[in-house]
Design a protein around this motif. Sequence first.
Motif, PDB file in Angstrom:
ATOM      1  N   UNK A  87       4.779 -15.913  -1.728  1.00 14.05           N
ATOM      2  CA  UNK A  87       5.012 -14.556  -2.225  1.00 14.05           C
ATOM      3  C   UNK A  87       4.937 -14.584  -3.737  1.00 14.05           C
ATOM      4  N   UNK A  88       4.361 -13.556  -4.327  1.00  8.85           N
ATOM      5  CA  UNK A  88       4.263 -13.510  -5.786  1.00  8.85           C
ATOM      6  C   UNK A  88       4.672 -12.140  -6.295  1.00  8.85           C
ATOM      7  N   UNK A  89       5.222 -12.112  -7.492  1.00  6.05           N
ATOM      8  CA  UNK A  89       5.579 -10.833  -8.114  1.00  6.05           C
ATOM      9  C   UNK A  89       4.838 -10.700  -9.443  1.00  6.05           C
ATOM     10  N   UNK A  90       5.243 -11.466 -10.444  1.00  2.40           N
ATOM     11  CA  UNK A  90       4.599 -11.281 -11.753  1.00  2.40           C
ATOM     12  C   UNK A  90       3.301 -12.080 -11.902  1.00  2.40           C
ATOM     13  N   UNK A  91       3.204 -13.188 -11.177  1.00  4.74           N
ATOM     14  CA  UNK A  91       1.995 -14.010 -11.278  1.00  4.74           C
ATOM     15  C   UNK A  91       1.875 -14.737 -12.597  1.00  4.74           C
ATOM     16  N   UNK A  92       2.987 -14.834 -13.329  1.00  8.47           N
ATOM     17  CA  UNK A  92       2.938 -15.435 -14.668  1.00  8.47           C
ATOM     18  C   UNK A  92       3.962 -16.547 -14.865  1.00  8.47           C
ATOM     19  N   UNK A  93       4.559 -17.003 -13.772  1.00 10.59           N
ATOM     20  CA  UNK A  93       5.518 -18.097 -13.889  1.00 10.59           C
ATOM     21  C   UNK A  93       6.888 -17.680 -14.406  1.00 10.59           C
ATOM     22  N   UNK A  94       7.173 -16.367 -14.408  1.00 10.89           N
ATOM     23  CA  UNK A  94       8.438 -15.886 -14.986  1.00 10.89           C
ATOM     24  C   UNK A  94       9.475 -15.524 -13.928  1.00 10.89           C
ATOM     25  N   UNK A  95       9.042 -14.979 -12.779  1.00 16.58           N
ATOM     26  CA  UNK A  95      10.020 -14.403 -11.843  1.00 16.58           C
ATOM     27  C   UNK A  95      10.572 -15.424 -10.848  1.00 16.58           C
ATOM     28  N   UNK A  96       9.874 -16.475 -10.596  1.00 15.99           N
ATOM     29  CA  UNK A  96      10.349 -17.514  -9.672  1.00 15.99           C
ATOM     30  C   UNK A  96      10.076 -17.230  -8.209  1.00 15.99           C
ATOM     31  N   UNK A  97       9.460 -16.072  -7.900  1.00 14.86           N
ATOM     32  CA  UNK A  97       9.247 -15.706  -6.492  1.00 14.86           C
ATOM     33  C   UNK A  97       8.378 -16.706  -5.734  1.00 14.86           C
ATOM     34  N   UNK A  98       7.469 -17.339  -6.432  1.00 18.76           N
ATOM     35  CA  UNK A  98       6.475 -18.172  -5.748  1.00 18.76           C
ATOM     36  C   UNK A  98       6.820 -19.662  -5.779  1.00 18.76           C
ATOM     37  N   UNK A  99       8.082 -19.984  -6.079  1.00 16.58           N
ATOM     38  CA  UNK A  99       8.386 -21.401  -6.272  1.00 16.58           C
ATOM     39  C   UNK A  99       8.273 -22.192  -4.968  1.00 16.58           C
ATOM     40  N   UNK A 100       7.788 -23.389  -5.115  1.00 17.95           N
ATOM     41  CA  UNK A 100       7.642 -24.329  -3.993  1.00 17.95           C
ATOM     42  C   UNK A 100       8.075 -25.699  -4.496  1.00 17.95           C
ATOM     43  N   UNK A 101       8.366 -26.578  -3.560  1.00 18.40           N
ATOM     44  CA  UNK A 101       8.704 -27.946  -3.954  1.00 18.40           C
ATOM     45  C   UNK A 101       7.547 -28.854  -3.577  1.00 18.40           C
ATOM     46  N   UNK A 102       7.064 -29.575  -4.572  1.00 24.88           N
ATOM     47  CA  UNK A 102       5.924 -30.480  -4.358  1.00 24.88           C
ATOM     48  C   UNK A 102       6.300 -31.848  -4.942  1.00 24.88           C
ATOM     49  N   UNK A 103       6.340 -32.833  -4.082  1.00 18.43           N
ATOM     50  CA  UNK A 103       6.715 -34.176  -4.553  1.00 18.43           C
ATOM     51  C   UNK A 103       8.118 -34.202  -5.168  1.00 18.43           C
ATOM     52  N   UNK A 104       9.011 -33.338  -4.638  1.00 19.39           N
ATOM     53  CA  UNK A 104      10.388 -33.311  -5.132  1.00 19.39           C
ATOM     54  C   UNK A 104      10.573 -32.487  -6.395  1.00 19.39           C
ATOM     55  N   UNK A 105       9.490 -31.919  -6.919  1.00 21.58           N
ATOM     56  CA  UNK A 105       9.598 -31.114  -8.141  1.00 21.58           C
ATOM     57  C   UNK A 105       9.360 -29.638  -7.830  1.00 21.58           C
ATOM     58  N   UNK A 106      10.042 -28.776  -8.556  1.00 21.19           N
ATOM     59  CA  UNK A 106       9.809 -27.341  -8.395  1.00 21.19           C
ATOM     60  C   UNK A 106       8.528 -26.952  -9.125  1.00 21.19           C
ATOM     61  N   UNK A 107       7.678 -26.264  -8.386  1.00 16.72           N
ATOM     62  CA  UNK A 107       6.417 -25.779  -8.976  1.00 16.72           C
ATOM     63  C   UNK A 107       6.301 -24.291  -8.707  1.00 16.72           C
ATOM     64  N   UNK A 108       5.534 -23.613  -9.547  1.00 15.80           N
ATOM     65  CA  UNK A 108       5.264 -22.201  -9.329  1.00 15.80           C
ATOM     66  C   UNK A 108       3.807 -22.054  -8.889  1.00 15.80           C
ATOM     67  N   UNK A 109       3.658 -21.466  -7.700  1.00 18.04           N
ATOM     68  CA  UNK A 109       2.308 -21.376  -7.125  1.00 18.04           C
ATOM     69  C   UNK A 109       1.352 -20.619  -8.042  1.00 18.04           C
ATOM     70  N   UNK A 110       1.856 -19.602  -8.745  1.00 21.79           N
ATOM     71  CA  UNK A 110       0.960 -18.750  -9.535  1.00 21.79           C
ATOM     72  C   UNK A 110       0.372 -19.469 -10.751  1.00 21.79           C
ATOM     73  N   UNK A 111       1.146 -20.333 -11.376  1.00 19.03           N
ATOM     74  CA  UNK A 111       0.628 -20.983 -12.590  1.00 19.03           C
ATOM     75  C   UNK A 111       0.329 -22.478 -12.394  1.00 19.03           C
ATOM     76  N   UNK A 112       1.058 -23.136 -11.489  1.00 23.11           N
ATOM     77  CA  UNK A 112       0.799 -24.565 -11.234  1.00 23.11           C
ATOM     78  C   UNK A 112      -0.202 -24.745 -10.097  1.00 23.11           C
ATOM     79  N   UNK A 113      -0.393 -23.701  -9.285  1.00 17.83           N
ATOM     80  CA  UNK A 113      -1.265 -23.773  -8.109  1.00 17.83           C
ATOM     81  C   UNK A 113      -2.368 -22.744  -8.227  1.00 17.83           C
ATOM     82  N   UNK A 114      -2.825 -22.155  -7.115  1.00 23.49           N
ATOM     83  CA  UNK A 114      -2.186 -22.218  -5.795  1.00 23.49           C
ATOM     84  C   UNK A 114      -2.457 -23.504  -5.021  1.00 23.49           C
TER      85      UNK A 114
END
Length: 278
Positions: free
Chosen positions: A219-246
């Motif tokens: 799920x995404x809201x701002x698409x700019x890494x600010x809102x946290x809606x798209x956060x996922x855990x990858x390799x034990x680290x928090x990532x944001x799908x919109x800016x670190x991914x998808x």
Amino acid sequence: MAVKILKKESLIPGRTSRLVLEAPHIAETAKPGHFIILRINEKGERFPLTIADTDKKNGTITIVYLVMGTSTTLLENLQEGDEIMDVCGPLGRPTHIVNGGKSHKVICVGGGTGVAAMHHIAKGHSNAGNYVIAVIGARSKDLLLYYDELSKFCDEVLVATNDGSMGIQGMVTDPLIERLKSDNDIKEVVAIGPVPMMEAIAKLTKEYSVPTTVSLNSLMVDGMGMCGACRVTVGGETKFTCVDGPEFDGHKVDFNELKIRLSSFRDKEAQSIEHHKC
Ligand code: FES
């Protein structure tokens, strides 16, 4: 920025459509793996769609969507000539594509509307000169997307349908496992589709030690890494799908957490659909 719909095509009546949008500013820079965020009108939510194709010469991009909630229903109500109020992109990081030549065999797996997004990535690998094997699946032949389009440039297209009406009877993992068993030259796998499908593929390819990229539909809201809606855990680290991914390493994604986060919004979506019916 408002964007005009130049062409609308129903791929699966009432369920899945393809739009060609007049968006030269996006077409100019978009690469495979990029996505856009749309807002249909003032009251609409912002939602992401991965770009299925671009045409720099004509200044257009192509998107494909499944009609499954309020926003995609609003989108489906628009017709050729109408404008989408706000389209932002290209967003995210593009697919990492190596120019490995025909000895670099890549399997690109797509399920559901993920096949359209996979099409852009498969095309990128093909343009880079890599050997591309597309694996696509659906419940039946009538629901299969992008077979003709992929057949134009992929070296092989393998099909699985649940009812056996085309290709192997089964899931996309069936032709994939056969190929992984018989071909030691597969250098990487890319998977885009429903989360359970990507999870199953990542589990499978891990057994064969084949690097695997998945494209997450958070799920995404701002698409700019600010809102946290798209956060996922990858390799034990928090990532944001919109800016670190998808796209992420499928062997490191915490799929259980992703499934819980996606399901927690289903009740709200159902309420929103009811509200818009009133
Ligand atoms: Fe807000 Fe990614 S959509 S952080």
